[in-house]
Every structure is written in structure tokens, then in C-alpha cells.
Design a protein around this motif. Sequence first.
Motif, PDB file in Angstrom:
ATOM      1  N   ALA A  74       0.838  -1.206   0.000  1.00  0.00           N
ATOM      2  CA  ALA A  74       0.000   0.000   0.000  1.00  0.00           C
ATOM      3  C   ALA A  74       0.870   1.252   0.000  1.00  0.00           C
ATOM      4  O   ALA A  74       0.550   2.258  -0.649  1.00  0.00           O
ATOM      5  N   THR A  75       1.965   1.188   0.713  1.00  0.00           N
ATOM      6  CA  THR A  75       2.893   2.323   0.740  1.00  0.00           C
ATOM      7  C   THR A  75       3.510   2.529  -0.640  1.00  0.00           C
ATOM      8  O   THR A  75       3.674   3.670  -1.103  1.00  0.00           O
ATOM      9  N   GLN A  76       3.861   1.439  -1.291  1.00  0.00           N
ATOM     10  CA  GLN A  76       4.416   1.543  -2.641  1.00  0.00           C
ATOM     11  C   GLN A  76       3.375   2.103  -3.618  1.00  0.00           C
ATOM     12  O   GLN A  76       3.706   2.918  -4.484  1.00  0.00           O
ATOM     13  N   ILE A  77       2.144   1.663  -3.465  1.00  0.00           N
ATOM     14  CA  ILE A  77       1.072   2.162  -4.338  1.00  0.00           C
ATOM     15  C   ILE A  77       0.887   3.659  -4.138  1.00  0.00           C
ATOM     16  O   ILE A  77       0.723   4.427  -5.098  1.00  0.00           O
ATOM     17  N   LYS A  78       0.911   4.067  -2.873  1.00  0.00           N
ATOM     18  CA  LYS A  78       0.795   5.499  -2.578  1.00  0.00           C
ATOM     19  C   LYS A  78       1.904   6.278  -3.271  1.00  0.00           C
ATOM     20  O   LYS A  78       1.668   7.312  -3.907  1.00  0.00           O
ATOM     21  N   TRP A  79       3.124   5.783  -3.158  1.00  0.00           N
ATOM     22  CA  TRP A  79       4.255   6.466  -3.797  1.00  0.00           C
ATOM     23  C   TRP A  79       4.105   6.493  -5.326  1.00  0.00           C
ATOM     24  O   TRP A  79       4.308   7.532  -5.962  1.00  0.00           O
ATOM     25  N   GLY A  80       3.741   5.342  -5.900  1.00  0.00           N
ATOM     26  CA  GLY A  80       3.612   5.259  -7.356  1.00  0.00           C
ATOM     27  C   GLY A  80       2.549   6.192  -7.904  1.00  0.00           C
ATOM     28  O   GLY A  80       2.747   6.850  -8.937  1.00  0.00           O
ATOM     29  N   LEU A  81       1.419   6.284  -7.199  1.00  0.00           N
ATOM     30  CA  LEU A  81       0.342   7.167  -7.651  1.00  0.00           C
ATOM     31  C   LEU A  81       0.773   8.632  -7.559  1.00  0.00           C
ATOM     32  O   LEU A  81       0.533   9.425  -8.482  1.00  0.00           O
ATOM     33  N   ASN A  82       1.431   8.979  -6.454  1.00  0.00           N
ATOM     34  CA  ASN A  82       1.911  10.355  -6.305  1.00  0.00           C
ATOM     35  C   ASN A  82       2.939  10.704  -7.390  1.00  0.00           C
ATOM     36  O   ASN A  82       2.958  11.819  -7.911  1.00  0.00           O
ATOM     37  N   TYR A  83       3.787   9.727  -7.702  1.00  0.00           N
ATOM     38  CA  TYR A  83       4.814   9.945  -8.734  1.00  0.00           C
ATOM     39  C   TYR A  83       4.164  10.201 -10.097  1.00  0.00           C
ATOM     40  O   TYR A  83       4.541  11.136 -10.813  1.00  0.00           O
ATOM     41  N   MET A  84       3.206   9.389 -10.468  1.00  0.00           N
ATOM     42  CA  MET A  84       2.542   9.543 -11.773  1.00  0.00           C
ATOM     43  C   MET A  84       1.787  10.870 -11.859  1.00  0.00           C
ATOM     44  O   MET A  84       1.845  11.571 -12.878  1.00  0.00           O
ATOM     45  N   ASN A  85       1.098  11.209 -10.785  1.00  0.00           N
ATOM     46  CA  ASN A  85       0.360  12.475 -10.771  1.00  0.00           C
ATOM     47  C   ASN A  85       1.309  13.671 -10.817  1.00  0.00           C
ATOM     48  O   ASN A  85       1.067  14.653 -11.532  1.00  0.00           O
ATOM     49  N   GLY A  86       2.385  13.575 -10.039  1.00  0.00           N
ATOM     50  CA  GLY A  86       3.312  14.700  -9.961  1.00  0.00           C
ATOM     51  C   GLY A  86       4.100  14.924 -11.232  1.00  0.00           C
ATOM     52  O   GLY A  86       4.325  16.067 -11.637  1.00  0.00           O
ATOM     53  N   ARG A  87       4.510  13.849 -11.873  1.00  0.00           N
ATOM     54  CA  ARG A  87       5.365  13.991 -13.062  1.00  0.00           C
ATOM     55  C   ARG A  87       4.576  14.118 -14.359  1.00  0.00           C
ATOM     56  O   ARG A  87       4.973  14.860 -15.262  1.00  0.00           O
ATOM     57  N   TYR A  88       3.444  13.410 -14.458  1.00  0.00           N
ATOM     58  CA  TYR A  88       2.712  13.377 -15.729  1.00  0.00           C
ATOM     59  C   TYR A  88       1.301  13.957 -15.656  1.00  0.00           C
ATOM     60  O   TYR A  88       0.695  14.209 -16.689  1.00  0.00           O
ATOM     61  N   GLY A  89       0.801  14.126 -14.466  1.00  0.00           N
ATOM     62  CA  GLY A  89      -0.550  14.675 -14.325  1.00  0.00           C
ATOM     63  C   GLY A  89      -1.583  13.645 -13.955  1.00  0.00           C
ATOM     64  O   GLY A  89      -2.583  13.957 -13.318  1.00  0.00           O
ATOM     65  N   SER A  90      -1.355  12.383 -14.336  1.00  0.00           N
ATOM     66  CA  SER A  90      -2.288  11.298 -14.020  1.00  0.00           C
ATOM     67  C   SER A  90      -1.662   9.975 -14.452  1.00  0.00           C
ATOM     68  O   SER A  90      -0.721   9.951 -15.264  1.00  0.00           O
ATOM     69  N   PRO A  91      -2.163   8.848 -13.964  1.00  0.00           N
ATOM     70  CA  PRO A  91      -1.663   7.546 -14.422  1.00  0.00           C
ATOM     71  C   PRO A  91      -1.841   7.337 -15.929  1.00  0.00           C
ATOM     72  O   PRO A  91      -0.975   6.741 -16.573  1.00  0.00           O
ATOM     73  N   CYS A  92      -2.951   7.824 -16.482  1.00  0.00           N
ATOM     74  CA  CYS A  92      -3.167   7.621 -17.918  1.00  0.00           C
ATOM     75  C   CYS A  92      -2.179   8.427 -18.760  1.00  0.00           C
ATOM     76  O   CYS A  92      -1.733   7.962 -19.819  1.00  0.00           O
ATOM     77  N   GLU A  93      -1.817   9.608 -18.299  1.00  0.00           N
ATOM     78  CA  GLU A  93      -0.805  10.373 -19.021  1.00  0.00           C
ATOM     79  C   GLU A  93       0.565   9.708 -18.861  1.00  0.00           C
ATOM     80  O   GLU A  93       1.370   9.717 -19.800  1.00  0.00           O
ATOM     81  N   ALA A  94       0.805   9.112 -17.705  1.00  0.00           N
ATOM     82  CA  ALA A  94       2.051   8.372 -17.491  1.00  0.00           C
ATOM     83  C   ALA A  94       2.098   7.148 -18.405  1.00  0.00           C
ATOM     84  O   ALA A  94       3.137   6.828 -18.994  1.00  0.00           O
ATOM     85  N   TRP A  95       0.966   6.472 -18.544  1.00  0.00           N
ATOM     86  CA  TRP A  95       0.907   5.293 -19.414  1.00  0.00           C
ATOM     87  C   TRP A  95       1.112   5.676 -20.881  1.00  0.00           C
ATOM     88  O   TRP A  95       1.759   4.938 -21.637  1.00  0.00           O
ATOM     89  N   SER A  96       0.573   6.814 -21.290  1.00  0.00           N
ATOM     90  CA  SER A  96       0.783   7.285 -22.667  1.00  0.00           C
ATOM     91  C   SER A  96       2.270   7.484 -22.930  1.00  0.00           C
ATOM     92  O   SER A  96       2.781   7.111 -23.994  1.00  0.00           O
ATOM     93  N   PHE A  97       2.967   8.044 -21.959  1.00  0.00           N
ATOM     94  CA  PHE A  97       4.409   8.234 -22.101  1.00  0.00           C
ATOM     95  C   PHE A  97       5.124   6.880 -22.127  1.00  0.00           C
ATOM     96  O   PHE A  97       6.019   6.646 -22.946  1.00  0.00           O
ATOM     97  N   TRP A  98       4.726   5.987 -21.233  1.00  0.00           N
ATOM     98  CA  TRP A  98       5.357   4.661 -21.165  1.00  0.00           C
ATOM     99  C   TRP A  98       5.168   3.911 -22.480  1.00  0.00           C
ATOM    100  O   TRP A  98       6.110   3.234 -22.958  1.00  0.00           O
ATOM    101  N   SER A  99       3.995   4.016 -23.073  1.00  0.00           N
ATOM    102  CA  SER A  99       3.678   3.284 -24.310  1.00  0.00           C
ATOM    103  C   SER A  99       4.621   3.676 -25.441  1.00  0.00           C
ATOM    104  O   SER A  99       4.931   2.858 -26.323  1.00  0.00           O
ATOM    105  N   VAL A 100       5.083   4.910 -25.439  1.00  0.00           N
ATOM    106  CA  VAL A 100       5.969   5.397 -26.490  1.00  0.00           C
ATOM    107  C   VAL A 100       7.434   5.106 -26.152  1.00  0.00           C
ATOM    108  O   VAL A 100       8.217   4.714 -27.011  1.00  0.00           O
ATOM    109  N   ASN A 101       7.795   5.292 -24.883  1.00  0.00           N
ATOM    110  CA  ASN A 101       9.201   5.225 -24.498  1.00  0.00           C
ATOM    111  C   ASN A 101       9.617   3.932 -23.772  1.00  0.00           C
ATOM    112  O   ASN A 101      10.806   3.677 -23.622  1.00  0.00           O
TER     113      ASN A 101
END
Length: 232
Positions: A202-229
Motif C-alpha cells: 500500500a505504501t508503494q502504491i501510494k508512492w507510485g500514484l503520487n509519482y505519476m500524478n506529480g510527473r505526468y498529471g495522471s496515471p493515464c498520461e504516465a501510461w501514454s508516455f510509457w507506451s511510447v518510451n
Amino acid sequence: MSRISVRGFAVASATAVTAVGSVVGVASGSVAQNNDAEAAPAADATLLSDIPVGQQAQVQTASLAQQADAQAIAADASAKKVAEEAARKAAAETAIAKKADAEKAAKEAKERAELKEAASRSAARDASTFTVQSSYSIGQIQAMARQMVPSGQFQCFSNIVDHESSWNYHAVNASSGAYGLFQALPAGKYSSAGADWQTNPATQIKWGLNYMNGRYGSPCEAWSFWSVNHWY
């Protein structure tokens, strides 16, 4: 009153034009009409009939040139006014369009910020509500994530975890040392979400969600970046 000098004769422009219309009718071809109300020529003006015949054409030409100049000036002023009005209208339309675009962008930015803040609050709250266990199955970890990640973002979030660790919160990259569900590098990054990051998914999930939101704006925007790179 301006004067036209023709070989020594001072001819008043207005008188010359009147004389041309009444005697010759060159400019318009119209017949002059008697008008008792017309003002008498100025005392010092020379009538067209007083000018030698050989010079009358020069007087007529000068008078017509004055009229043409006056008409050209009027036409230029009218064209300038039309152009200025068109420019003002175009500028107003551009300003309205820019304002609408700015308002739309501001609204979208606000919505993203609210989503990010809501997700962060949710993660911070829910991460501490799960009962600590000695171990967790993939199903249990995914159930935690579903409670912590906004429903519209979960699939994107899950896609990243699938590719990074296959939901193994103890996963270690042998070559780089990246660790956990999100393959954080260095692994100690998880500590910003809680001291129990090595044993609590749960702690890791909390960190991962905060990371995606902070760097990309949301998990889906993070996934869009991951899909390309293929990294994020």
C-alpha cells in the motif's frame, strides 16, 4: 481664395470653375443654369471671358486638375477609414478568440490540478487503512490499488505495474537494483510515502500514484508516455 496664375493673369479658382461650367461645360457637359442667388465674382478676379482664347484651355485644365486632386484626397480618406475599421474588427475578433482559448486552458489546468490533489489525498488516506500482513497476494495488492486509484485511472495504472513488476512488490532488477511494484530507482524513493515501503504494498502504491500524478498529471498520461518510451 486660392489663385491660378496663367501667364500673368490671376484667376480665382472658384471663379474659373464657374466660368468653365457656364461658358464651356468641359467637365460634365452640363448646361449652366441662371441663378440669381449666386455671389458675384470677386472684384479682383478675372473672368474666363477676359482671358485670351488661347489661354482659356490652360485655365480649364488647371481647374479640372484641382477637382481631380480633391476627389482623390476624398477617396484616399474613405479607403483609410474602411481599412482602419476592418483592422479594429479583426483585432477585436482575435482578442475574443485568445480570451476563449485562455479560459479553456485555465479550466483544463484547474481540472487536472483538482484531479491530482484528489488522487493524492485519497492515496494518503487509504494507504494507512489497510491491515498490515506478513505477505500479500497479487489479488490483494490489486484490491488495494483499486481503492486508492481513481476508477477512471486504474487501468492505466495497472498497465504500468504489469509491465514494471507484474504486481510483485518485492521485485528487484538484478542489473540496476530498481525495486518494487514501480521499479523505483533508487529503491529508497519509496520512503517518502512511508517507512514500511519494503514490506507494505500500500505504501508503494501510494508512492507510485503520487509519482505519476506529480510527473505526468495522471496515471493515464504516465501510461501514454510509457507506451511510447517503454519507461516513465
